[in-house]
Write an enzyme that holds these catalytic residues in place. Structure first.
Site, PDB file in Angstrom:
ATOM      1  N   LYS A 244       0.816  -1.230   0.000  1.00  0.00           N
ATOM      2  CA  LYS A 244       0.000   0.000   0.000  1.00  0.00           C
ATOM      3  C   LYS A 244       0.846   1.274   0.000  1.00  0.00           C
ATOM      4  CE  LYS A 244      -4.568  -1.134   1.576  1.00  0.00           C
ATOM      5  NZ  LYS A 244      -4.731  -2.210   2.572  1.00  0.00           N
ATOM      6  N   ARG A 245       2.034   1.182   0.555  1.00  0.00           N
ATOM      7  CA  ARG A 245       2.900   2.364   0.583  1.00  0.00           C
ATOM      8  C   ARG A 245       3.199   2.874  -0.816  1.00  0.00           C
ATOM      9  NH1 ARG A 245       7.811   1.533   1.649  1.00  0.00           N
ATOM     10  NH2 ARG A 245       7.739  -0.740   1.611  1.00  0.00           N
TER      11      ARG A 245
END
Ligand code: GLU
Length: 463
Positions: A244-245
């Protein structure tokens, strides 16, 4: 031989980019060879599998247009079949009951680790000719173990990684059924690949360690061993595992952000596969070109800018009616009802050139559907006394000019010449009056789009 491939996700979350790419490769390989593409839901992990995740996978596949020819098959609906095969294997002696308790297995491993050895099941219950087995502990339910060959090795020519050889001594006897009789993950995969006559297993390389075990079980069943191709994972731009980063990792976040499926497919196709220098291609081309030889061995890196670039390409190429149906809900969420405003397809035609997403496109079109509220300071700066006569002549001639771009352009040129003005001197105040903004497409295009009555009214308000 008819090619049969499968996509076999575990429904424990959304369809992520890595899964979608695996699915795309398996789908394309089947298409390329006029084969069959199968969707199989590996839902035996009851704690982590959810119906919502199944839905999310099916939705993601549908959005991408990766249609399966058979399935979806659910492993939970195939339990009887797995039990049947386990019973056969017990009968044939390729599997056996093992009564060692989990605690005993753990203690065994602990001891081996302490002795600097690889932890493994020690074969206590493995039947051998002439070997006496221990007495069955009262009341204990056995697991079923696969009787893995002890000599020789397993070799396969991985379609992506090349030849791989694992010695059978590296592998202990895998548990294929738990004490309650439920089959384990690796075993279900094997029975399914066998029953579904899978010829090419294309999957993520996180499964490469399972392959030698699966091949041994297939062989023990007398099954044909498929071709395996293990695709390296997708990394973020920083070289870390994609998460997700690095931005959205769920496929269905992309339509929500205004990406077109053809951009996503084209992008995913190039993640770890290439056909010369081709960057932009259709799925027909991809299916005609796709082969396993041109998959890269090293992990591919996710590059959001490239995806946005491709999306811009496909937005420019897309039919305006289709774009309008995608833009309208986003636009209306921003500005309310749009039916009283200019033709949305015409607005899109003006704005699509620079849009990287549907959301960008909606935002840039929104200036045509809002009452303009130009900044007063900017207005004062551009609407100077010297240009007012030309502007009022412009407004009055707009009332009768033929309504097309060429006539509007001729009108503007004529006024610039008579009033000895430069284009920006008229165009800038007009942009502010008509849209509230200084950056717009050409003023003729904007006026044409906004329409005669609205354009005249917006200009006259300032004169
Ligand atoms: N169910 C596995 C996963 O989602 C894939 C198994 C396979 O392709 O063999 O990672």
């Amino acid at each position: 031989m008819t090619v049969r491939t499968r996509f076999a996700p575990s429904p424990t979350g959304f369809l992520h980019l890595g899964g979608a790419r695996t699915a795309l490769f398996a789908w394309a390989y089947a298409r390329r060879h006029s084969g069959t593409f199968i969707l199989r839901i590996e839902d035996t992990d009851l704690e982590r599998s959810t119906p919502e995740a199944v839905q999310a996978i099916i939705e993601g596949m549908l959005w991408l247009g990766l249609q399966h020819d058979e399935g979806p098959f659910f492993q939970m609906q195939r339990m009887d079949r797995y039990r049947e095969v386990i019973a056969q294997m017990l009968e044939q002696g390729t599997a056996y009951h093992c009564y060692t308790s989990p605690e005993e297995v753990e203690a065994m491993r602990e001891k081996q680790r302490a002795a600097g050895k690889k932890p493994r099941y020690d074969g206590t219950w493995r039947p051998e000719p002439g070997k006496a087995l221990p007495a069955i502990p009262a009341g204990r339910k056995p697991v079923v173990r696969f009787r893995n060959p002890q000599d020789g090795e397993v070799t396969w020519n991985d379609a992506v990684k090349g030849p791989i050889t694992i010695s059978n001594q590296e592998m202990d006897d895998l548990v294929i059924a738990r004490p309650d009789g439920t089959p384990t993950y690796n075993f279900c995969v094997v029975v399914d690949d066998w029953d579904m006559k899978i010829t090419h297993v294309i999957r993520g390389d996180d499964h490469v360690n399972n392959t030698p075990r699966q091949i041994n079980i297939l062989k023990s069943l007398g099954a044909e061993v498929p071709v395996y191709g293990h695709v390296p994972m997708i990394l973020g731009a920083d070289g870390e595992k994609l998460s997700k980063r690095h931005g959205a990792v769920s496929v269905m976040d992309y339509p929500a952000q205004g990406f077109l499926p053809e951009a996503m497919l084209n992008y995913l196709a190039r993640l770890g596969w290439s056909h010369g220098d081709e960057e932009i291609f259709t799925m027909e081309q991809f299916c005609a070109w796709f082969d396993l030889n041109h998959l890269t061995k090293s992990p591919a890196q996710f590059n959001p800018e490239k995806l946005a670039w491709l999306n811009n390409h496909y937005i420019k190429a897309a039919d305006n009616a289709r774009l309008a149906s995608l833009v309208r809900p986003v636009l209306e969420a921003e500005v309310g009802e749009t039916s009283g405003g200019p033709d949305l397809q015409a607005a899109i035609e003006l704005m699509k050139e620079r849009a990287h997403t549907i959301n960008d496109l909606a935002l840039s079109c929104s200036m045509f559907y809002k009452e303009p509220r130009p900044d007063q300071g900017l207005m004062a700066e551009h609407l100077i006394e010297g240009v007012k006569p030309a502007l009022s002549e412009y407004a009055s001639q707009l009332k009768s000019v033929t309504w097309n771009r060429a006539a509007l352009s001729a009108l503007m040129k004529g006024l610039l010449a008579t009033h000895k003005l430069k284009m920006p001197q008229l165009a800038m105040p007009l942009r502010l009056m008509l849209t509230g903004q200084l950056q717009t497409p050409s003023i003729d295009a904007v006026v044409e789009l906004i329409g005669r009555d609205t354009a005249v009214a917006r200009i006259e308000k300032y004169l």
